[in-house]
Enzyme design. Structure first.
Site, PDB file in Angstrom:
ATOM      1  N   GLU A 103       0.041  -9.871  -1.162  1.00 23.83           N
ATOM      2  CA  GLU A 103       1.323 -10.460  -0.767  1.00 23.83           C
ATOM      3  C   GLU A 103       1.057 -11.673   0.111  1.00 23.83           C
ATOM      4  OE1 GLU A 103       4.362  -7.531   0.462  1.00 23.83           O
ATOM      5  OE2 GLU A 103       4.953  -8.952   2.023  1.00 23.83           O
ATOM      6  N   ASP A 105       3.283 -14.215   2.526  1.00 19.43           N
ATOM      7  CA  ASP A 105       4.623 -14.214   3.114  1.00 19.43           C
ATOM      8  C   ASP A 105       4.961 -15.377   4.014  1.00 19.43           C
ATOM      9  OD1 ASP A 105       5.325 -11.563   2.389  1.00 19.43           O
ATOM     10  OD2 ASP A 105       4.154 -10.772   4.049  1.00 19.43           O
ATOM     11  N   GLU A 107       8.044 -15.276   6.733  1.00 16.12           N
ATOM     12  CA  GLU A 107       9.100 -14.413   7.263  1.00 16.12           C
ATOM     13  C   GLU A 107       9.604 -15.013   8.567  1.00 16.12           C
ATOM     14  OE1 GLU A 107       7.775  -9.924   6.226  1.00 16.12           O
ATOM     15  OE2 GLU A 107       6.451 -10.954   7.618  1.00 16.12           O
TER      16      GLU A 107
END
Ligand SMILES: *[C@@H]1O[C@H](CO)[C@@H](O)[C@H](O)[C@H]1NC(C)=O
Ligand SMILES: *[C@@H]1O[C@H](CO)[C@@H](O)[C@H](O)[C@H]1NC(C)=O
Length: 274
Positions: A103, A105, A107
C-alpha cells in the site's frame, strides 16, 4: 463563416473529448458510502461527505502493475482532528481486512494540513512520514502523485518530490510486486485526533481522474515493466539532481515525523532510500 463554424465545432469536439477523458466514471466506481458520494453532471468532480452516519470512498475499476497516478484534491475546510482524507494505491482486496499487503498512502490527518505518507511493504506498514504543506490544502485543489515503476516509488505534491521508496530487493527488502488499485476516501480514525462533530458535515473534493498506468489481468505485474511506458523510462528510474535538491529542502523544512528517525520505529530500508 463556414471556416469559423467548422473551426468552432472542431474546438468544441476537442474540449469535449478531453473532458470525457478525465470523467470519473471512465476510471472509477463508488466503493462504499454511496449516499455520501456525489459526482457533478459533467463527471469532472466528486464530492465525498463525512458526517456521524458515514464517510465514503471510491476505487479504480482496474488493477495496475505500474504507473504515474495522480489526483487533484481539496480537503474539508472545517478545522478538526480525526477526519482522514485519503488517496492511495493498495493490493488489498475490497472489504477484506488488510493483512500483509502493499500500500502507498497519502492520508490527511484531521483537516489542519498535516499529510502523512505510508508504505506497506507486504507487511503491516508503519513507515509513516508526516509533512506540513506550504499551502492550505483545504483552500484550493492540489495535485498528489504517486509514481510506481520497477525502480522506485515517488510521492510528489504539486511536482515537488517529498518521499522516495526504492526497489532494494537486491538487499533483501520487499518492493511492491502485486497488482494494486487506487482508492480515495474520507473516514474517521481515533489515531488521527478527536472529531469536532459540531462542524459536520466534512466535505472533500476530487478532480482530474485520468492517470497513466499499465493495467494487469491476474497476478503478473512483470508485463508492466515494459520500456514502452514512459513512466518506466530512464528519467523515472531515479530523481535527477534538481529533484533531489527540491526533496531535500522540502523534507528539511516541512517533515514533522519520520519513522526512520527513531530506533524503535526505524526499518532496514531507512539508510537505502536516499
Ligand atoms: C526490483 O528490482 C529487481 C532488480 O534489482 C528486478 O529484478 C525486480 O523485478 C524489481 N521488482 C519489481 C517488483 O519491480
Ligand atoms: C494536526 O493534527 C494532527 C492529528 O490530530 C496532530 O498530530 C498535529 O499536531 C496537528 N498539527 C497542527 C499544526 O495543529
Amino acid at each position: 463563416m463556414a471556416f469559423f463554424t467548422t473551426f468552432t465545432i472542431l474546438l468544441l469536439l476537442v474540449v469535449l473529448s478531453n473532458l470525457a477523458e478525465s470523467r470519473f466514471d471512465k476510471y472509477y466506481v463508488p466503493l462504499w458510502g454511496q449516499n455520501h458520494l456525489s459526482v457533478n453532471p459533467q463527471g469532472t468532480q466528486v464530492q465525498l461527505m463525512m458526517d456521524k452516519s458515514s464517510g465514503a470512498g471510491f476505487r479504480s475499476k482496474l488493477e495496475y502493475g505500474s504507473g504515474l497516478f495522480h489526483i487533484r484534491m481539496k480537503i474539508p475546510d472545517k478545522k478538526t482532528g480525526g477526519i482522514v482524507t485519503t488517496f492511495y494505491l493498495t493490493s488489498a482486496p475490497d472489504y477484506q481486512e488488510p493483512g500483509n499487503h502493499f500500500e502507498l498512502d497519502y492520508e490527511f490527518l484531521g483537516t489542519n494540513g498535516t499529510v502523512q505518507t505510508n508504505v506497506y511493504d507486504n507487511d503491516g506498514g508503519h513507515r509513516e512520514e508526516s509533512f506540513k504543506l506550504w499551502f492550505d490544502p483545504s483552500k484550493d485543489f492540489h495535485t498528489y502523485e504517486i509514481l510506481w515503476n520497477s525502480h522506485q516509488v515517488v510521492f510528489t505534491v504539486d511536482k515537488i518530490p517529498v518521499r522516495v521508496f526504492k526497489n532494494n530487493t537486491a538487499r533483501g527488502i520487499a518492493y511492491p510486486s502485486k497488482p494494486m488499485h487506487i482508492e480515495a476516501s474520507i473516514w474517521n480514525a481515533d489515531w488521527a485526533g478527536k472529531v469536532d462533530w459540531t462542524q459536520a458535515p466534512f466535505t472533500a473534493y476530487f478532480q482530474d481522474f485520468d492517470f497513466y498506468a499499465c493495467s494487469t489481468q491476474g497476478d503478473d505485474v512483470s508485463r508492466c515493466d515494459s520500456g514502452g511506458y514512459f513512466w518506466n523510462g530512464r528519467n523515472y528510474w531515479e530523481l535527477n539532481s534538481q529533484q533531489k535538491q527540491l526533496m531535500q529542502n522540502y523534507r528539511r523544512l516541512y517533515m514533522i515525523y519520520d519513522y526512520c528517525s527513531s530506533p524503535s520505529t526505524r526499518k532496514e530500508e531507512c539508510s537505502l532510500n536516499v
